[in-house]
Design a protein around this motif. Sequence first.
Motif, PDB file in Angstrom:
ATOM      1  N   VAL A  38      24.189  -4.734   1.491  1.00 15.87           N
ATOM      2  CA  VAL A  38      24.262  -3.827   0.356  1.00 15.87           C
ATOM      3  C   VAL A  38      23.238  -4.275  -0.673  1.00 15.87           C
ATOM      4  N   SER A  39      22.370  -3.349  -1.087  1.00 16.09           N
ATOM      5  CA  SER A  39      21.415  -3.631  -2.159  1.00 16.09           C
ATOM      6  C   SER A  39      22.043  -3.255  -3.490  1.00 16.09           C
ATOM      7  N   VAL A  40      21.862  -4.121  -4.488  1.00 18.77           N
ATOM      8  CA  VAL A  40      22.356  -3.849  -5.836  1.00 18.77           C
ATOM      9  C   VAL A  40      21.145  -3.554  -6.717  1.00 18.77           C
ATOM     10  N   ILE A  41      21.060  -2.327  -7.216  1.00 17.08           N
ATOM     11  CA  ILE A  41      19.926  -1.908  -8.039  1.00 17.08           C
ATOM     12  C   ILE A  41      20.313  -1.940  -9.512  1.00 17.08           C
ATOM     13  N   ASP A  42      19.479  -2.570 -10.322  1.00 14.70           N
ATOM     14  CA  ASP A  42      19.630  -2.524 -11.773  1.00 14.70           C
ATOM     15  C   ASP A  42      19.110  -1.158 -12.228  1.00 14.70           C
ATOM     16  N   ALA A  43      19.992  -0.332 -12.780  1.00 10.41           N
ATOM     17  CA  ALA A  43      19.597   1.030 -13.141  1.00 10.41           C
ATOM     18  C   ALA A  43      18.579   1.063 -14.271  1.00 10.41           C
ATOM     19  N   ARG A  44      18.540   0.025 -15.087  1.00 10.33           N
ATOM     20  CA  ARG A  44      17.589   0.001 -16.198  1.00 10.33           C
ATOM     21  C   ARG A  44      16.182  -0.298 -15.718  1.00 10.33           C
ATOM     22  N   THR A  45      16.035  -1.333 -14.876  1.00  7.43           N
ATOM     23  CA  THR A  45      14.704  -1.723 -14.402  1.00  7.43           C
ATOM     24  C   THR A  45      14.324  -1.020 -13.095  1.00  7.43           C
ATOM     25  N   ARG A  46      15.324  -0.419 -12.418  1.00  7.13           N
ATOM     26  CA  ARG A  46      15.126   0.246 -11.133  1.00  7.13           C
ATOM     27  C   ARG A  46      14.506  -0.701 -10.107  1.00  7.13           C
ATOM     28  N   THR A  47      15.086  -1.878 -10.039  1.00 11.12           N
ATOM     29  CA  THR A  47      14.698  -2.884  -9.048  1.00 11.12           C
ATOM     30  C   THR A  47      15.966  -3.469  -8.436  1.00 11.12           C
ATOM     31  N   VAL A  48      15.844  -4.006  -7.213  1.00  7.67           N
ATOM     32  CA  VAL A  48      16.980  -4.634  -6.549  1.00  7.67           C
ATOM     33  C   VAL A  48      17.207  -6.014  -7.149  1.00  7.67           C
ATOM     34  N   SER A  49      18.393  -6.220  -7.697  1.00  8.49           N
ATOM     35  CA  SER A  49      18.714  -7.497  -8.344  1.00  8.49           C
ATOM     36  C   SER A  49      19.510  -8.427  -7.446  1.00  8.49           C
ATOM     37  N   ALA A  50      20.087  -7.894  -6.356  1.00  9.55           N
ATOM     38  CA  ALA A  50      20.849  -8.723  -5.419  1.00  9.55           C
ATOM     39  C   ALA A  50      20.984  -7.991  -4.094  1.00  9.55           C
ATOM     40  N   THR A  51      21.160  -8.782  -3.027  1.00  8.98           N
ATOM     41  CA  THR A  51      21.424  -8.232  -1.695  1.00  8.98           C
ATOM     42  C   THR A  51      22.619  -8.979  -1.123  1.00  8.98           C
ATOM     43  N   VAL A  52      23.645  -8.228  -0.696  1.00  8.99           N
ATOM     44  CA  VAL A  52      24.901  -8.823  -0.245  1.00  8.99           C
ATOM     45  C   VAL A  52      25.115  -8.504   1.233  1.00  8.99           C
ATOM     46  N   ALA A  53      25.331  -9.526   2.045  1.00 12.14           N
ATOM     47  CA  ALA A  53      25.626  -9.330   3.470  1.00 12.14           C
ATOM     48  C   ALA A  53      27.065  -8.836   3.616  1.00 12.14           C
ATOM     49  N   VAL A  54      27.251  -7.789   4.426  1.00  8.35           N
ATOM     50  CA  VAL A  54      28.596  -7.236   4.637  1.00  8.35           C
ATOM     51  C   VAL A  54      28.877  -7.138   6.131  1.00  8.35           C
ATOM     52  N   GLY A  55      29.683  -6.157   6.557  1.00  7.99           N
ATOM     53  CA  GLY A  55      30.039  -6.025   7.965  1.00  7.99           C
ATOM     54  C   GLY A  55      28.966  -5.315   8.779  1.00  7.99           C
ATOM     55  N   ASP A  56      29.368  -4.888   9.964  1.00 13.18           N
ATOM     56  CA  ASP A  56      28.443  -4.286  10.922  1.00 13.18           C
ATOM     57  C   ASP A  56      28.276  -2.789  10.639  1.00 13.18           C
ATOM     58  N   GLU A  57      27.031  -2.386  10.398  1.00 15.08           N
ATOM     59  CA  GLU A  57      26.669  -0.997  10.142  1.00 15.08           C
ATOM     60  C   GLU A  57      27.433  -0.397   8.956  1.00 15.08           C
ATOM     61  N   PRO A  58      27.203  -0.925   7.765  1.00 17.04           N
ATOM     62  CA  PRO A  58      27.882  -0.369   6.587  1.00 17.04           C
ATOM     63  C   PRO A  58      27.506   1.092   6.376  1.00 17.04           C
ATOM     64  N   SER A  59      28.520   1.928   6.181  1.00 20.41           N
ATOM     65  CA  SER A  59      28.267   3.362   6.089  1.00 20.41           C
ATOM     66  C   SER A  59      28.461   3.893   4.680  1.00 20.41           C
ATOM     67  N   ARG A  60      29.659   3.788   4.117  1.00 19.90           N
ATOM     68  CA  ARG A  60      29.926   4.353   2.804  1.00 19.90           C
ATOM     69  C   ARG A  60      30.335   3.272   1.816  1.00 19.90           C
ATOM     70  N   VAL A  61      30.163   3.590   0.531  1.00 21.69           N
ATOM     71  CA  VAL A  61      30.437   2.610  -0.513  1.00 21.69           C
ATOM     72  C   VAL A  61      31.032   3.317  -1.719  1.00 21.69           C
ATOM     73  N   THR A  62      31.928   2.630  -2.423  1.00 23.40           N
ATOM     74  CA  THR A  62      32.482   3.146  -3.674  1.00 23.40           C
ATOM     75  C   THR A  62      32.816   1.976  -4.581  1.00 23.40           C
TER      76      THR A  62
END
Length: 346
Positions: free
Chosen positions: A97-121
């Motif tokens: 999962v990429s975490v984007i800072d909405a102010r700078t519009r850059t990826v501030s973190a990348t988090v490893a999750v399960g296999d083939e992540p599909s949806r997020v909330t």
Amino acid sequence: MTRNQEMGRRAAAVLCVAAALTGPAHPAGASAGTTAARPSPRPDALVYVANLHADTVSVVDTGTVVDSVPVGDGPDSVAVSPDGSLVYVTNSAADTVSVIDARTRTVSATVAVGDEPSRVTVSPDNRNVYVANVGSDDVSVISTRTRAVTDTIAVGDAPLGVAVAPDGCTLYVANAASGTVSVVRTSTGTVTGTIPVGSGPTALVLTPDGGRLYVSNLTSDDVSVVDVHDGTESDRIPVGDQPAGIGVLPDGRRVFVANIGSDDVSVISTRRRAVTETVAVGEGPNGLAVSPDGSLVHVSNFDSDTLSVIDTQTARVADTVTVGDGPTGVAAAPRKKPMGRQAAGC
């Protein structure tokens, strides 16, 4: 076929149903035509679109792409934090999962999750992010504070849709290969119930009061209506061909459903529990998001690389925006930080 293309087929049509993106003509019924008029600039919102083949997220402001943010491999779904400051993107081919800072519009973190992540909330209290992993049949729980996975919850087969109750106490997960919705108590991470629905449940949305759940069933071409209080399916509404993305207006009166195979959007009256209008959009519509004020519905068209913007007052397409290659997930968020609201507690 590249891995990205293969993931796109799987994300847009359950378990790689390749024919889903080249469905038949529009079904019979009232169909609203497309107009060239631009939507009013009054909705104070930004729209984020995950482009699966381009490995980017398009940022759309009032009908114009103002930025393109590089993310991981195969971005499939996108969600915005309640305060609008962060954007979470599932990278289906990278298991991250990429975490984007909405102010700078850059990826501030990348988090490893399960296999083939599909949806997020994101939870209403902005404490947790929930990621459905279609390949590992589970949900990853990410702490927004530490940006690390704190729990992994086993659910049904091929989970594709996730939704959190307004009070934050319950998570609902659509299991595409099981034909069920898992009910999860968020405080403990335990599955407390399983609700049978239609075939191939792909996405789901709660009414604003949290009392009713609408589930799009991709392979039975209908939407299940679930009474949350007794945990049962109370109705099933026929829609277009291969329904996927789904959203409800803030007043709870209408539900919009993107139909991948028939290239249109079904508009459901929640009072009548029937489709009242059908809106033709682009090719392969799959992701759908309602603007915060309910005036617009944004639909990503996977096969035409566009975003259709529907005016909810007229139920007509008011604008078509060219985005990146293979748009899938879409989310709309207010530019201005909304008033803070804490969940009542579980």
